[in-house]
Design an enzyme around this catalytic site. Structure first.
Site, PDB file in Angstrom:
ATOM      1  N   HIS A 445       0.809  -1.224   0.000  1.00  0.00           N
ATOM      2  CA  HIS A 445       0.000   0.000   0.000  1.00  0.00           C
ATOM      3  C   HIS A 445       0.835   1.263   0.000  1.00  0.00           C
ATOM      4  O   HIS A 445       2.033   1.264   0.266  1.00  0.00           O
ATOM      5  CB  HIS A 445      -0.968  -0.007   1.192  1.00  0.00           C
ATOM      6  N   CYS A 464       2.086  -5.077   7.152  1.00  0.00           N
ATOM      7  CA  CYS A 464       1.876  -4.842   5.727  1.00  0.00           C
ATOM      8  C   CYS A 464       3.087  -4.107   5.134  1.00  0.00           C
ATOM      9  O   CYS A 464       3.946  -3.613   5.860  1.00  0.00           O
ATOM     10  CB  CYS A 464       0.598  -4.055   5.490  1.00  0.00           C
TER      11      CYS A 464
END
Length: 545
Positions: A445, A464
């Site tokens: 992301h 992440c």
């Protein structure tokens, strides 16, 4: 198909008899007899099916393989070369095969057959370990999500190489063919040679870093340590006379930190994932003082990982995240290589190893705060000041998605509530999320905290992977998968949580590698940020198998 299936079919009939079977390859130079063949057949029937022993001999027409001294010597030489693969030759009986061969030749057909099958098992075990890895990754990596692959080599080619006396070539058929594996293997051989040389004094700790312009004994020691790690021309003696320890010089320039030393320090820092500033601070000093044996262990561990990931190094396109190297690599359909820096999980919230395929993008995402982050990071702040939620644009919703009044929630015991941060410039996911199926809710992301990409050590996220230049990356994914969308148009629409499927999924893998070649072919040593090397090294060193 199981490689032993032809053998099982072959053995079912009453007509099974090695003496009547014609070999695929000539064996005129090998002594053989009906008694030896019959003894060999009995041993094969008892050999089990873990290794394709029966198939090996079936391809040889039931003939023995290891009944000449030259053939056994070729096998031992090949097994000894496994040192350069980070494997232990004695695990494959390389230290005893010659003696056992000589003994068997003085005994009966049963002893000869026993030795022959044993030697074949040693070869086939080595082939399996080169092809699949010596250690089952699932035994040391709890999140490993791939089954063990099929053998990558053709047994027929192995048998032919053995027949020609070229056992090294037989091993080459199973060894990973990637240039990265070859570079790691070459580096391991180099570091083993270094380990045989004389000792080098360690660079002592200092209150102030060593830098350009410094003069003193520590600079002389620095030159010696840099020479140990491969830098040339830093000592007065001939650089070919390694290790050059004990060379003393009254010349003041050997005690001076000059431009030549600074350039050597920068090269060393580049190879050890350190800030390339040419200054010897504490982290650079510790890397310089690392024992050669520790680097050997690090190379052995990562050669094993390279064997594990061989099946994922498929033809392009593919994406892979080098977790410990803090980089994302994208091999595009046209062969172009696009890469960028990433931020990965902290040691307490590790980014897991994952093998998947990118399925879709989420544009202008909101962020539903994961339970662990909510419990450990957000709730303590909310309990101090409930207005924290408003300042961060965080909505409180029920498990069914209904909006709740933050003031009405008992934040000491919040129960069934979720926290969702709306899309926007301050959202931790930024403007785009790259998604792929996995059991750990991990994705790639965007991020508003772009300054973190400038750090050398980037294990800073909650698991992440934050990607520098993710909008360019996402546009490439759209383009290369055949999508008609333009990312800029999607972002500027302002629509929140819009999912855009890729017409063609693109494979993605997240790997953990603490030593790996860079684009210049130099093996770079990385910090073992998740402390995974020790368990794998112990498994690799866990005796014969």
């Amino acid at each position: 198909m199981n490689e032993n299936q032809p053998l099982r079919q072959w053995m079912m009939g009453a007509a099974f008899c090695f003496a009547l079977t014609q070999p695929l390859f000539a064996t005129a130079n090998e002594p053989s007899s009906g008694a030896l063949q019959q003894a060999l057949a009995q041993h094969i029937q008892q050999s089990g099916e873990v290794l394709p022993v029966g198939s090996f001999y079936q391809l040889r027409g039931g003939q023995p393989a290891w009944q000449t001294l030259s053939r056994v010597e070729a096998l031992v030489d090949a097994l000894d070369s496994l040192m350069d693969d980070g494997l232990t030759p004695s695990d494959y009986q390389a230290d005893s095969l010659l003696d056992d061969f000589q003994l068997s030749q003085q005994l009966d057909a049963q002893a000869k057959a026993t030795f022959d099958v044993r030697a074949t098992r040693s070869l086939l075990l080595a082939l399996d370990h080169l092809s699949l890895g010596r250690v089952n990754p699932g035994d040391v990596e709890p999140n490993w999500d791939l089954p063990r692959p099929e053998r990558s080599y053709a047994l027929l080619r192995v048998v032919q190489a053995v027949e020609e006396g070229d056992v090294q070539q037989a091993l080459a058929y199973a060894r990973p063919a990637s240039p990265e594996y070859a570079q790691l293997r070459k580096a391991l051989a180099h570091y083993r040679r270094l380990a045989k040389q004389g000792s080098v004094p360690y660079l002592p700790g200092r209150e102030e870093p060593l830098r350009l312009g410094d003069i003193g004994d520590d600079v002389q020691t620095l030159r010696q340590r840099l020479t140990l790690w491969g830098e040339q021309g830093l000592l007065t003696a001939d650089s070919s006379a390694y290790p050059m320890i004990g060379v003393e010089s009254s010349s003041s320039d050997r005690r001076a930190f000059d431009g030549e030393v600074e350039r050597a320090v920068k090269r060393f820092q580049r190879r050890h994932q350190l800030q390339e500033d040419g200054v010897v601070g504490e982290r650079t000093r510790l890397a310089l003082n690392m024992p050669v044996t520790a680097r050997i262990d690090q190379l052995r561990v990562n050669l094993e990982r390279a064997r594990w990931i061989r099946p994922t190094q498929r033809p392009e396109p593919r994406v892979w995240v080098d977790i410990a190297g803090y980089r994302l690599h994208y091999i595009r359909p046209n062969g172009e290589h696009w890469d960028t820096r990433v931020v990965v999980g902290t040691p307490s919230r590790e980014t897991p190893i994952i093998h998947s395929a990118i399925s879709h993008l989420t544009i202008n995402p909101s962020w539903t705060i994961p339970p662990t982050i909510m419990r450990e990071d957000v709730l303590p702040r909310v309990r101090q000041d409930v207005e924290y939620l408003t300042r961060q644009n965080i909505q409180v919703v029920s498990l069914s998605g209904e909006a709740l009044d933050a003031e009405a929630v008992d934040w000491q015991r919040p129960g069934g509530v979720m926290l969702r941060q709306v899309a926007g410039s301050s959202n931790p996911l930024g403007r785009v999320v790259v998604r792929f199926p996995n059991n750990d809710m991990i994705y790639l992301h965007d991020t508003p905290a772009r300054g973190l990409f400038q750090r050398d050590q980037r294990a800073l996220s909650s698991g992440c992977v934050r990607v520098e230049g993710v909008t360019e990356f996402a546009q490439l994914l759209l383009q290369d998968s055949g999508s008609r969308y333009q990312l800029s148009t999607l972002i500027n629409s302002g629509r929140s949580d819009r999912n855009v499927n890729l017409p063609t999924r693109i494979p993605v893998a997240l790997h953990y590698l603490t030593a790996w070649p860079n684009s210049q072919g130099e093996v770079v040593f990385r910090e073992d940020i998740y402390r995974r090397d020790a368990a794998l090294l112990a498994a690799l060193s866990n005796g014969a198998v």
